[in-house]
Motif scaffolding. Structure first.
Motif, PDB file in Angstrom:
ATOM      1  N   LEU A  51       0.830  -1.207   0.000  1.00 20.81           N
ATOM      2  CA  LEU A  51       0.000   0.000   0.000  1.00 20.81           C
ATOM      3  C   LEU A  51       0.867   1.261   0.000  1.00 20.81           C
ATOM      4  CD1 LEU A  51      -2.759  -1.198   2.484  1.00 20.81           C
ATOM      5  CD2 LEU A  51      -3.221  -0.344   0.168  1.00 20.81           C
ATOM      6  N   THR A  52       1.916   1.253   0.795  1.00 19.07           N
ATOM      7  CA  THR A  52       2.796   2.428   0.829  1.00 19.07           C
ATOM      8  C   THR A  52       3.541   2.602  -0.490  1.00 19.07           C
ATOM      9  OG1 THR A  52       3.001   2.514   3.223  1.00 19.07           O
ATOM     10  CG2 THR A  52       4.860   3.367   1.953  1.00 19.07           C
ATOM     11  N   ALA A  53       4.028   1.504  -1.064  1.00 20.40           N
ATOM     12  CA  ALA A  53       4.725   1.604  -2.353  1.00 20.40           C
ATOM     13  C   ALA A  53       3.777   2.110  -3.435  1.00 20.40           C
ATOM     14  CB  ALA A  53       5.310   0.243  -2.727  1.00 20.40           C
ATOM     15  N   ALA A  54       2.551   1.609  -3.417  1.00 18.95           N
ATOM     16  CA  ALA A  54       1.564   2.062  -4.402  1.00 18.95           C
ATOM     17  C   ALA A  54       1.247   3.540  -4.209  1.00 18.95           C
ATOM     18  CB  ALA A  54       0.291   1.222  -4.288  1.00 18.95           C
ATOM     19  N   VAL A  92       8.762   8.820   3.207  1.00 15.31           N
ATOM     20  CA  VAL A  92       8.222   7.780   4.083  1.00 15.31           C
ATOM     21  C   VAL A  92       9.043   7.728   5.371  1.00 15.31           C
ATOM     22  CG1 VAL A  92       7.716   5.314   4.327  1.00 15.31           C
ATOM     23  CG2 VAL A  92       7.456   6.431   2.077  1.00 15.31           C
ATOM     24  N   SER A  93       8.357   7.813   6.508  1.00 15.76           N
ATOM     25  CA  SER A  93       8.980   7.453   7.783  1.00 15.76           C
ATOM     26  C   SER A  93       8.673   5.977   8.000  1.00 15.76           C
ATOM     27  CB  SER A  93       8.384   8.281   8.936  1.00 15.76           C
ATOM     28  OG  SER A  93       8.860   9.591   8.919  1.00 15.76           O
ATOM     29  N   ASP A  94       9.651   5.140   7.720  1.00 13.46           N
ATOM     30  CA  ASP A  94       9.449   3.688   7.804  1.00 13.46           C
ATOM     31  C   ASP A  94       9.903   3.258   9.206  1.00 13.46           C
ATOM     32  OD1 ASP A  94       9.382   0.948   7.532  1.00 13.46           O
ATOM     33  OD2 ASP A  94      10.343   0.947   5.548  1.00 13.46           O
ATOM     34  N   LEU A  95       8.972   3.279  10.146  1.00 11.52           N
ATOM     35  CA  LEU A  95       9.339   3.244  11.562  1.00 11.52           C
ATOM     36  C   LEU A  95      10.107   1.990  11.958  1.00 11.52           C
ATOM     37  CD1 LEU A  95       6.142   4.805  13.223  1.00 11.52           C
ATOM     38  CD2 LEU A  95       8.195   5.944  12.402  1.00 11.52           C
ATOM     39  N   PHE A  96       9.629   0.830  11.540  1.00  7.30           N
ATOM     40  CA  PHE A  96      10.358  -0.401  11.889  1.00  7.30           C
ATOM     41  C   PHE A  96      11.724  -0.428  11.196  1.00  7.30           C
ATOM     42  CE2 PHE A  96       6.109  -1.880  13.146  1.00  7.30           C
ATOM     43  CZ  PHE A  96       6.383  -2.658  14.251  1.00  7.30           C
ATOM     44  N   ALA A  97      11.764  -0.116   9.907  1.00  5.47           N
ATOM     45  CA  ALA A  97      13.032  -0.195   9.165  1.00  5.47           C
ATOM     46  C   ALA A  97      14.057   0.794   9.711  1.00  5.47           C
ATOM     47  CB  ALA A  97      12.778   0.056   7.682  1.00  5.47           C
ATOM     48  N   GLU A  98      13.577   1.950  10.158  1.00  8.23           N
ATOM     49  CA  GLU A  98      14.489   2.974  10.674  1.00  8.23           C
ATOM     50  C   GLU A  98      14.808   2.764  12.151  1.00  8.23           C
ATOM     51  OE1 GLU A  98      12.752   6.776   9.617  1.00  8.23           O
ATOM     52  OE2 GLU A  98      12.890   6.356   7.474  1.00  8.23           O
TER      53      GLU A  98
END
Lengths: 237, 237
Positions: A19-22, A36-42
């Protein structure tokens, strides 16, 4: 228009990630920009504490709002929090992308709210809801659920989705002054067909592009503390 | 009777800490026992992830419920989670003590729920709400707010306290099968008089002692997975 997507899912192959990529693809195809603030990845740390601050108002007793106000006044937020606040500040549209876990956003997103949207930055006494500092900006959340629409209906075992999402809508986004769009809900995301999931992605893209076509550009963010004077937190509630 | 208080406030001198200390004193004075999960003091990590597990069901794609089910089946929860699950298991009464931040529990408590109350331990498909695994046990939350009762009334700007707390009551405690007592709410805790705060403490103690006098002893906790058979998560929702 510029969009911030705060993304709270741990798995890059998840439907939340799709959904975020789309969303990013659709936003950029329409001539806008996204981050994007990618909380887990960051590796975002959701636990409130003294590590939020480089300043200290009271070393004896930790009063979170008081420390936030002090930090806002003296430039004392940690680098992680400053980075996220800048992302929020420059976004015309704020998107929260998350799976509904136990009826609410994952802890990592709740902690982002607590730490980043600090007193003195995101709200102050006398500047909430209709007079909120983010008045003139729009926000929307995009939610995936395990449950079907029937379970989130008025007769359903979970209760109406609007009631479930009420605290997030009212006491988080509207609290700051955001105009909150109708949430986008991908029900039963793990169990629908690939065709249904593709339809969700397309519908989410269309919602965003439409919203951006009509959305107002964000007005400049006021200096929260300057707008109300000192020590306002003591009267807050 | 044995009580677990899950306590979610970072400051030992806070009113939340006073409420928990008063609760423990009253519980013990009435001849019962209590223990406290002091989430901030114990450094509880609220972020869901592979560190929850010593086992791994799928190294390629992290599906949280699937990993939880696998861990429940193979004894694969991390030491921190096992410790908290044992605390939950032995409690006749579960108390959640927290300040209302942005209309919901602090992230650290939400993450405790996500990580500790895992699929296969606290719920499984077909065993929720009226058939929940914790049926026969009671739970209550004790909440402090910055806002006054008027702000949490039906006409108030925050909306009725029952609506605000709905996700926690319905989709967390009732979901597991708990009988949820009426919440104890200390409104406007930072701004009332010392006499009012003392009255809150006494009222909370009285509520607990009364509840314990009439509460049922917890029935033994069933083996969640044994109760439904394998791979039930795939149908859950």
């Amino acid at each position: 228009m510029h969009v911030l997507i705060v993304h709270a899912h741990p798995e890059p192959q998840s439907f939340n990630a799709a959904l975020t990529a789309a969303a990013v693809a659709a936003i950029e195809a329409a001539g806008h920009t996204a981050e994007v603030s990618d909380l887990f990845a960051e590796g975002f740390d959701p636990v409130a504490g003294r590590h939020d601050f480089t300043t200290c108002a009271d070393p004896e007793r930790f009063h979170y709002q008081r420390e936030q106000e002090h930090a806002a006044r003296h430039g004392g937020f940690s680098a992680e929090i400053v980075r996220e606040q800048e992302r929020v500040r420059r976004a015309d549209l704020l998107v929260l992308q998350f799976p509904l876990w136990w009826g609410s956003p994952p802890a990592i997103l709740k902690g982002w709210c607590e730490r980043v949207l600090a007193y003195g930055f995101a709200y102050v006494d006398g500047r909430r809801f209709d007079t909120g500092l983010f008045k003139g900006r729009r926000a929307v959340f995009s939610v995936t659920t395990g449950g079907t629409p029937e379970r989130f209906s008025p007769e359903g075992v979970y209760g109406p989705i609007g009631t479930v999402l009420y605290p997030v809508e009212r006491l988080f986004l509207q609290y700051m002054g955001y105009e909150v769009m109708e949430p986008f809900v991908a029900y039963a995301a793990p169990r629908v067909t690939p065709e249904d999931r593709a339809a969700y992605l397309a519908a989410w893209q269309a919602r965003l592009v439409e919203a951006l076509a009509s959305a107002p550009a964000a007005p400049p963010l006021e200096d929260a503390l300057a707008s109300v004077g000192a020590a306002a937190w003591a009267r807050s509630g």
